[in-house]
Design a protein around this motif. Structure first.
Motif, PDB file in Angstrom:
ATOM      1  N   VAL A  82       0.823  -1.210   0.000  1.00  0.00           N
ATOM      2  CA  VAL A  82       0.000   0.000   0.000  1.00  0.00           C
ATOM      3  C   VAL A  82       0.853   1.254   0.000  1.00  0.00           C
ATOM      4  CG1 VAL A  82      -1.745   1.304   1.276  1.00  0.00           C
ATOM      5  CG2 VAL A  82      -1.902  -1.189   1.150  1.00  0.00           C
ATOM      6  N   THR A  83       1.833   1.320   0.894  1.00  0.00           N
ATOM      7  CA  THR A  83       2.628   2.549   1.037  1.00  0.00           C
ATOM      8  C   THR A  83       3.877   2.569   0.186  1.00  0.00           C
ATOM      9  OG1 THR A  83       3.943   1.658   2.864  1.00  0.00           O
ATOM     10  CG2 THR A  83       1.864   2.770   3.438  1.00  0.00           C
ATOM     11  N   GLY A  84       4.376   1.391  -0.189  1.00  0.00           N
ATOM     12  CA  GLY A  84       5.628   1.323  -0.928  1.00  0.00           C
ATOM     13  C   GLY A  84       6.853   1.434  -0.029  1.00  0.00           C
ATOM     14  N   LEU A  85       6.620   1.607   1.261  1.00  0.00           N
ATOM     15  CA  LEU A  85       7.730   1.696   2.215  1.00  0.00           C
ATOM     16  C   LEU A  85       8.267   0.306   2.511  1.00  0.00           C
ATOM     17  CD1 LEU A  85       6.087   4.218   4.703  1.00  0.00           C
ATOM     18  CD2 LEU A  85       7.830   4.700   2.960  1.00  0.00           C
ATOM     19  N   MET A  86       9.461   0.261   3.096  1.00  0.00           N
ATOM     20  CA  MET A  86      10.017  -1.048   3.424  1.00  0.00           C
ATOM     21  C   MET A  86       9.127  -1.742   4.449  1.00  0.00           C
ATOM     22  SD  MET A  86      13.323  -0.409   5.867  1.00  0.00           S
ATOM     23  CE  MET A  86      13.959   1.058   5.111  1.00  0.00           C
ATOM     24  N   GLY A  87       9.040  -3.049   4.312  1.00  0.00           N
ATOM     25  CA  GLY A  87       8.248  -3.848   5.225  1.00  0.00           C
ATOM     26  C   GLY A  87       9.018  -4.169   6.492  1.00  0.00           C
ATOM     27  N   ARG A  88       8.364  -4.892   7.383  1.00  0.00           N
ATOM     28  CA  ARG A  88       8.943  -5.217   8.684  1.00  0.00           C
ATOM     29  C   ARG A  88      10.257  -5.977   8.546  1.00  0.00           C
ATOM     30  NH1 ARG A  88       5.481  -9.102  12.297  1.00  0.00           N
ATOM     31  NH2 ARG A  88       5.984 -10.368  10.513  1.00  0.00           N
ATOM     32  N   HIS A  89      10.299  -6.956   7.656  1.00  0.00           N
ATOM     33  CA  HIS A  89      11.491  -7.769   7.475  1.00  0.00           C
ATOM     34  C   HIS A  89      12.666  -6.907   7.018  1.00  0.00           C
ATOM     35  CE1 HIS A  89      13.872 -11.069   5.493  1.00  0.00           C
ATOM     36  NE2 HIS A  89      13.663 -11.558   6.695  1.00  0.00           N
ATOM     37  N   SER A  90      12.438  -6.088   6.017  1.00  0.00           N
ATOM     38  CA  SER A  90      13.498  -5.191   5.522  1.00  0.00           C
ATOM     39  C   SER A  90      13.937  -4.220   6.605  1.00  0.00           C
ATOM     40  CB  SER A  90      13.006  -4.391   4.318  1.00  0.00           C
ATOM     41  OG  SER A  90      12.795  -5.227   3.224  1.00  0.00           O
ATOM     42  N   PHE A  91      12.963  -3.686   7.345  1.00  0.00           N
ATOM     43  CA  PHE A  91      13.294  -2.733   8.403  1.00  0.00           C
ATOM     44  C   PHE A  91      14.231  -3.371   9.426  1.00  0.00           C
ATOM     45  CE2 PHE A  91      12.531  -1.214  12.707  1.00  0.00           C
ATOM     46  CZ  PHE A  91      12.892   0.116  12.573  1.00  0.00           C
ATOM     47  N   TYR A  92      13.906  -4.568   9.891  1.00  0.00           N
ATOM     48  CA  TYR A  92      14.749  -5.213  10.893  1.00  0.00           C
ATOM     49  C   TYR A  92      16.137  -5.549  10.352  1.00  0.00           C
ATOM     50  CZ  TYR A  92      10.879  -5.486  14.172  1.00  0.00           C
ATOM     51  OH  TYR A  92       9.869  -5.174  15.030  1.00  0.00           O
ATOM     52  N   LYS A  93      16.207  -5.966   9.091  1.00  0.00           N
ATOM     53  CA  LYS A  93      17.528  -6.240   8.498  1.00  0.00           C
ATOM     54  C   LYS A  93      18.378  -4.974   8.485  1.00  0.00           C
ATOM     55  CE  LYS A  93      16.438  -8.520   4.587  1.00  0.00           C
ATOM     56  NZ  LYS A  93      16.606  -9.239   3.325  1.00  0.00           N
ATOM     57  N   LYS A  94      17.788  -3.881   8.012  1.00  0.00           N
ATOM     58  CA  LYS A  94      18.536  -2.623   7.939  1.00  0.00           C
ATOM     59  C   LYS A  94      18.875  -2.089   9.327  1.00  0.00           C
ATOM     60  CE  LYS A  94      16.883  -1.271   3.436  1.00  0.00           C
ATOM     61  NZ  LYS A  94      17.950  -0.849   2.574  1.00  0.00           N
ATOM     62  N   ALA A  95      17.970  -2.261  10.287  1.00  0.00           N
ATOM     63  CA  ALA A  95      18.228  -1.803  11.658  1.00  0.00           C
ATOM     64  C   ALA A  95      19.392  -2.570  12.272  1.00  0.00           C
ATOM     65  CB  ALA A  95      16.976  -1.950  12.509  1.00  0.00           C
ATOM     66  N   LEU A  96      19.468  -3.868  12.035  1.00  0.00           N
ATOM     67  CA  LEU A  96      20.576  -4.661  12.554  1.00  0.00           C
ATOM     68  C   LEU A  96      21.906  -4.248  11.937  1.00  0.00           C
ATOM     69  CD1 LEU A  96      18.971  -8.206  12.775  1.00  0.00           C
ATOM     70  CD2 LEU A  96      19.801  -6.806  14.673  1.00  0.00           C
ATOM     71  N   ILE A  97      21.888  -3.972  10.642  1.00  0.00           N
ATOM     72  CA  ILE A  97      23.107  -3.518   9.962  1.00  0.00           C
ATOM     73  C   ILE A  97      23.552  -2.178  10.535  1.00  0.00           C
ATOM     74  CG2 ILE A  97      24.008  -2.670   7.750  1.00  0.00           C
ATOM     75  CD1 ILE A  97      22.223  -4.875   6.420  1.00  0.00           C
ATOM     76  N   ALA A  98      22.608  -1.246  10.712  1.00  0.00           N
ATOM     77  CA  ALA A  98      22.937   0.070  11.257  1.00  0.00           C
ATOM     78  C   ALA A  98      23.469  -0.040  12.686  1.00  0.00           C
ATOM     79  CB  ALA A  98      21.709   0.983  11.225  1.00  0.00           C
ATOM     80  N   ALA A  99      22.865  -0.915  13.492  1.00  0.00           N
ATOM     81  CA  ALA A  99      23.329  -1.104  14.868  1.00  0.00           C
ATOM     82  C   ALA A  99      24.749  -1.676  14.904  1.00  0.00           C
ATOM     83  CB  ALA A  99      22.370  -2.023  15.622  1.00  0.00           C
ATOM     84  N   ALA A 100      25.036  -2.609  14.009  1.00  0.00           N
ATOM     85  CA  ALA A 100      26.383  -3.193  13.941  1.00  0.00           C
ATOM     86  C   ALA A 100      27.404  -2.129  13.520  1.00  0.00           C
ATOM     87  CB  ALA A 100      26.397  -4.370  12.976  1.00  0.00           C
ATOM     88  N   GLN A 101      27.027  -1.281  12.568  1.00  0.00           N
ATOM     89  CA  GLN A 101      27.935  -0.218  12.137  1.00  0.00           C
ATOM     90  C   GLN A 101      28.185   0.784  13.264  1.00  0.00           C
ATOM     91  OE1 GLN A 101      25.858   1.180   8.659  1.00  0.00           O
ATOM     92  NE2 GLN A 101      26.860  -0.318   7.320  1.00  0.00           N
ATOM     93  N   ASP A 102      27.129   1.148  13.994  1.00  0.00           N
ATOM     94  CA  ASP A 102      27.288   2.053  15.133  1.00  0.00           C
ATOM     95  C   ASP A 102      28.192   1.446  16.195  1.00  0.00           C
ATOM     96  OD1 ASP A 102      25.743   4.007  14.010  1.00  0.00           O
ATOM     97  OD2 ASP A 102      23.948   3.563  15.211  1.00  0.00           O
ATOM     98  N   LYS A 103      28.054   0.171  16.421  1.00  0.00           N
ATOM     99  CA  LYS A 103      28.871  -0.507  17.435  1.00  0.00           C
ATOM    100  C   LYS A 103      30.336  -0.465  17.034  1.00  0.00           C
ATOM    101  CE  LYS A 103      29.111  -4.773  20.071  1.00  0.00           C
ATOM    102  NZ  LYS A 103      28.521  -6.079  20.314  1.00  0.00           N
TER     103      LYS A 103
END
Length: 105
Positions: free
Chosen positions: A80-101
């Motif tokens: 409906v929105t074209g935004l990333m879904g839950r699965h994509s969001f969590y994948k990207k969030a984990l990558i961002a958290a690892a980079q921040d760490k």
């Protein structure tokens, strides 16, 4: 329709899941299996399976099918929105958290 190697009576599956605590409070659970198409190919499906009591029929099973591939695609992008879904969001969030760490150390 179903691969005979995968056939298990629904009541048996239901009892096993109930004993393991995998059934939602409303009695539903996600059921995975393969189904043969009219062309003879097998498709992996998921369904929300629920037991119901109907006044005239007694206990029946209802299932709402979805192709596993369709579900996976829906997890990647919201239709409906074209935004990333839950699965994509969590994948990207984990990558961002690892980079921040890494940056913090």
């Amino acid at each position: 329709m179903m691969n005979s190697d995968e056939y298990v009576p629904l009541q048996e599956v239901y009892q096993r899941r109930d004993e393991s605590g995998e059934i939602d409070p409303d009695g539903s659970w996600i059921y995975h299996f393969s189904m043969r198409t009219k062309e003879g190919h097998f498709r992996r499906l998921e369904g929300l399976l629920s037991p119901r009591e109907l006044p005239r029929l007694g206990r029946v099973w209802t299932i709402h099918f979805i192709q596993s591939r369709t579900r996976e695609e829906a997890l990647e992008t919201d239709a409906v929105t074209g935004l990333m879904g839950r699965h994509s969001f969590y994948k990207k969030a984990l990558i961002a958290a690892a980079q921040d760490k890494k940056r913090m150390h």
